[in-house]
Enzyme design. Structure first.
Site, mmCIF file in Angstrom:
data_model
loop_
_atom_site.group_PDB
_atom_site.id
_atom_site.type_symbol
_atom_site.label_atom_id
_atom_site.label_comp_id
_atom_site.label_asym_id
_atom_site.label_seq_id
_atom_site.Cartn_x
_atom_site.Cartn_y
_atom_site.Cartn_z
ATOM 1 N N PRO A 1 -9.649 -11.462 -22.717
ATOM 2 C CA PRO A 1 -9.607 -9.949 -22.587
ATOM 3 C C PRO A 1 -8.751 -9.299 -23.075
ATOM 4 C CG PRO A 1 -9.268 -10.909 -20.645
ATOM 5 C CD PRO A 1 -9.238 -12.149 -21.467
ATOM 6 N N CYS A 2 -8.546 -8.979 -24.364
ATOM 7 C CA CYS A 2 -7.470 -8.257 -24.989
ATOM 8 C C CYS A 2 -7.931 -6.560 -25.084
ATOM 9 C CB CYS A 2 -7.224 -8.661 -26.511
ATOM 10 S SG CYS A 2 -8.574 -8.951 -27.511
ATOM 11 N N HIS A 3 -8.993 -6.504 -24.604
ATOM 12 C CA HIS A 3 -9.508 -4.982 -24.520
ATOM 13 C C HIS A 3 -8.949 -4.517 -23.313
ATOM 14 C CE1 HIS A 3 -12.412 -7.310 -22.125
ATOM 15 N NE2 HIS A 3 -12.530 -6.383 -21.538
#
Length: 155
Positions: free
Chosen positions: A122-124
């Site tokens: 989850p780099c978001h």
């Protein structure tokens, strides 16, 4: 054998790729790996099922084997991203601290940029220290959609 398949999702067309052991890539749009068999496998079907549950608001964590390829530093950063709780955001500096080098915020940003398995890793959930949404492989509109889904407010 490397297999990939395209899926229509609430985010648009996604390509998901696996190597027979785990998920290796997610592409927004076209799959850019040359040596690949376009074939829906059991693992890809499961990844899509879990992704749909997530996008429908019915899943907060993925139960998939992920196999990102990258440098040791990048893998360390991606591992730290997996520890960001659903619905929370952190800064690049926070991740730099988590990997043991608080001055490496820019390098963390580059590792985020090279994340081969966005959404599942989850780099978001990483934003600028001033709260700005900065950079995302799928574009800032998709980053906003993902954060809105998790946080439950319109960002």
């Amino acid at each position: 054998m490397i297999s990939g398949f395209y899926y229509e999702t609430k985010l648009g067309k996604l390509g998901i790729v696996e190597d027979g052991e785990g998920i290796t890539h997610v592409f927004f749009g076209e799959i850019t790996i040359k040596e690949i068999t376009l074939k829906e496998t059991t693992l890809l079907k499961e990844a899509k099922r879990q992704l749909d549950e997530y996008l429908d608001g019915n899943r907060q964590a993925f139960q998939l084997k992920l196999k990102p390829e990258g440098t040791e530093f990048r893998k360390k950063v991606w591992g730290a991203l997996l520890n960001i709780p659903y619905g929370k955001t952190v800064s690049y500096k926070d991740i730099a601290k988590a990997v043991g080098n608080e001055k490496a915020a820019r390098a963390v940003g580059m590792a985020n940029n090279k994340n081969p398995i966005p959404i599942f890793i989850p780099c978001h959930r990483v934003i600028g220290s001033n709260g700005d949404l900065v950079g995302y492989a799928g574009g800032l509109d998709i980053k906003k959609k993902l954060l809105n889904l998790e946080v439950g407010v319109n960002i």
